[in-house]
Write a protein that holds these residues in place. Structure first.
Motif, PDB file in Angstrom:
ATOM      1  N   LEU A  54      22.785 -16.464  13.362  1.00 45.96           N
ATOM      2  CA  LEU A  54      22.226 -15.105  13.271  1.00 45.96           C
ATOM      3  C   LEU A  54      21.527 -14.742  14.578  1.00 45.96           C
ATOM      4  N   ASP A  55      20.724 -15.673  15.077  1.00 41.95           N
ATOM      5  CA  ASP A  55      20.013 -15.455  16.335  1.00 41.95           C
ATOM      6  C   ASP A  55      20.999 -15.130  17.460  1.00 41.95           C
ATOM      7  N   GLU A  56      22.084 -15.908  17.528  1.00 42.34           N
ATOM      8  CA  GLU A  56      23.055 -15.717  18.618  1.00 42.34           C
ATOM      9  C   GLU A  56      23.771 -14.378  18.518  1.00 42.34           C
ATOM     10  N   VAL A  57      24.184 -14.018  17.299  1.00 41.61           N
ATOM     11  CA  VAL A  57      24.967 -12.782  17.174  1.00 41.61           C
ATOM     12  C   VAL A  57      24.082 -11.548  17.406  1.00 41.61           C
ATOM     13  N   VAL A  58      22.832 -11.609  16.963  1.00 45.98           N
ATOM     14  CA  VAL A  58      21.944 -10.460  17.178  1.00 45.98           C
ATOM     15  C   VAL A  58      21.604 -10.338  18.668  1.00 45.98           C
ATOM     16  N   ASN A  59      21.348 -11.476  19.319  1.00 45.08           N
ATOM     17  CA  ASN A  59      21.102 -11.463  20.760  1.00 45.08           C
ATOM     18  C   ASN A  59      22.267 -10.851  21.529  1.00 45.08           C
ATOM     19  N   LEU A  84      19.636  -1.084  17.082  1.00 46.90           N
ATOM     20  CA  LEU A  84      20.408  -2.073  16.329  1.00 46.90           C
ATOM     21  C   LEU A  84      19.723  -2.360  14.990  1.00 46.90           C
ATOM     22  N   ILE A  85      20.472  -2.090  13.918  1.00 44.69           N
ATOM     23  CA  ILE A  85      19.989  -2.420  12.562  1.00 44.69           C
ATOM     24  C   ILE A  85      20.775  -3.653  12.124  1.00 44.69           C
ATOM     25  N   VAL A  86      20.093  -4.702  11.740  1.00 44.29           N
ATOM     26  CA  VAL A  86      20.796  -5.915  11.300  1.00 44.29           C
ATOM     27  C   VAL A  86      20.809  -5.941   9.778  1.00 44.29           C
ATOM     28  N   ALA A  92      16.108 -12.202  12.769  1.00 46.81           N
ATOM     29  CA  ALA A  92      16.716 -10.950  13.249  1.00 46.81           C
ATOM     30  C   ALA A  92      15.726 -10.179  14.119  1.00 46.81           C
ATOM     31  N   GLN A  93      14.486 -10.113  13.672  1.00 50.74           N
ATOM     32  CA  GLN A  93      13.471  -9.391  14.451  1.00 50.74           C
ATOM     33  C   GLN A  93      13.270 -10.043  15.810  1.00 50.74           C
ATOM     34  N   ASP A 142      16.106  -3.742  15.886  1.00 48.05           N
ATOM     35  CA  ASP A 142      15.168  -2.613  15.840  1.00 48.05           C
ATOM     36  C   ASP A 142      14.794  -2.269  14.405  1.00 48.05           C
ATOM     37  N   ALA A 143      15.633  -2.698  13.468  1.00 54.06           N
ATOM     38  CA  ALA A 143      15.365  -2.520  12.028  1.00 54.06           C
ATOM     39  C   ALA A 143      16.260  -3.515  11.301  1.00 54.06           C
ATOM     40  N   ILE A 144      15.937  -3.772  10.038  1.00 57.60           N
ATOM     41  CA  ILE A 144      16.865  -4.571   9.228  1.00 57.60           C
ATOM     42  C   ILE A 144      17.243  -3.752   7.998  1.00 57.60           C
TER      43      ILE A 144
END
Ligand SMILES: Cc1cc2nc3c(=O)[nH]c(=O)nc-3n(C[C@H](O)[C@H](O)[C@H](O)COP(=O)(O)O)c2cc1C
Length: 313
Positions: free
Chosen positions: A156-161, A171-173, A189-190, A195-197
């Protein structure tokens, strides 16, 4: 005798990741096509916004039928992320959407590797008038053994980065509910730059026909949505909002204005409505109208003040 003054129209506007919405009601991805299909049914400008069907870099055909099955108070789906591809969305759908005034369009993005997400966002970056990207992380990472991006904190960390690095938009995850600790995933994610989830996506589920002994869905397993999931979704929105300080968009089984209020009291700044559009195509617009009445009757001047307002004592 003077009658009490009619309540003033409540202010339904909310703000999520710097995006102003006229009300908190957003149509959920996968249940509202590319928006255009609903133009003759719903006044698109009466919604806070809508999220288009999940987009990938290449067009995808989706899973074989049967792909939908109704359960008590819910629905199973394994559509398989069928879509026209990001390029066709930018070239064919966006120009039509851009002719409609006063709407807010979110693009939902998915992939099976980090590169997939990167490529799709790069294509969408070329389009105009997309308010933000919603990253669907409930997909198997096929490069890393098939575990869902949204079920593994490192993935999750890698894909959001990666998405944050290439995105020229907020970016809303969109988190997967198929995890042990939603608070942990929300924090990951934060910290990776969301920027939001938004949450929840569908719950992994299945059904079998006892007579034929066959699965009800060709893919065997599917995602469960609709009112059946609402109490679990609400708990997850509550847990996630307490774990982060970015805005939370809540969803899962919403079908009335009172449901929206519950999600906002649990911490959501806005909500999405999905499955309800399957049994009533006008549901999103209708429920947004009901929310206005709900607030007016209770003399709530601003809907935004409901966010996080649950009273525990
Ligand atoms: C038929 C169908 C297709 C969906 N497709 C997507 C999708 O492409 N991307 C995504 O992020 N979520 C997708 N979802 C999940 C919904 O956007 C939403 O998260 C979920 O259904 C819970 O909300 P609801 O109970 O109001 O439907 C889909 C849901 C359904 C029912």
């Amino acid at each position: 005798m003077t009658s009490p003054a009619a309540p003033a129209a409540p202010d339904l506007s909310v703000s999520v990741a710097g995006i102003q919405l006229k009300n908190p009601v957003i149509a959920a991805s996968g249940t509202f096509g590319y928006g255009i299909e609903f133009e003759d049914v719903v006044h698109l400008n009466k919604l806070g916004g809508f999220v288009v069907k999940g987009l990938s870099a290449q067009p995808m055909a989706g899973n074989p039928p049967p792909r939908l099955y109704e359960t008590p108070a819910g629905m199973l789906n394994a559509i398989g992320l069928q879509n026209i591809g990001a390029r066709a969305f930018v070239d064919e759908k966006l120009p039509k959407l851009r002719q409609i005034k006063n709407i807010v369009v979110f693009a939902n993005v998915f992939g099976y590797s980090r590169e997939d997400y990167e490529r799709t966002i790069e294509i969408l970056n070329e389009g105009e008038d997309i308010a933000a990207y919603e990253l669907n992380v409930s997909c198997p990472n096929t490069v890393a053994g098939g575990i869902q991006f949204g079920s593994d904190p490192r993935a999750l960390d890698e894909v959001v980065n990666t998405a944050k690095r290439v995105s020229r938009r907020p970016l809303i995850v969109k988190l997967s509910p198929n995890v042990t600790s939603i608070a942990l995933m929300a924090r990951v994610a934060q910290e990776a730059g969301a920027d939001a989830i938004s949450l929840v996506n569908t719950f992994l589920a299945m059904a079998i026909d006892p007579e034929t002994r066959k699965p009800r869905i060709a893919n065997v397993t599917a995602g469960l949505s609709g009112p059946a999931i609402k109490p679990i979704a609400l708990r997850m929105v509550y847990d996630a909002s307490r774990a982060v300080n970015i805005p939370v968009i809540g969803m899962g089984g919403i079908s009335t204005a009172a449901d929206i209020v519950e999600f906002m009291l649990a911490g959501a700044s806005a909500v999405q409505i999905g499955t309800a559009s399957y049994w009533d195509p006008v549901a999103t617009e209708k429920i947004a109208g009901e929310l206005e009445t709900w607030c007016a009757e209770r003399r709530i001047p601003r809907v935004a003040e409901l966010t996080g307002g649950m009273v525990t004592e």
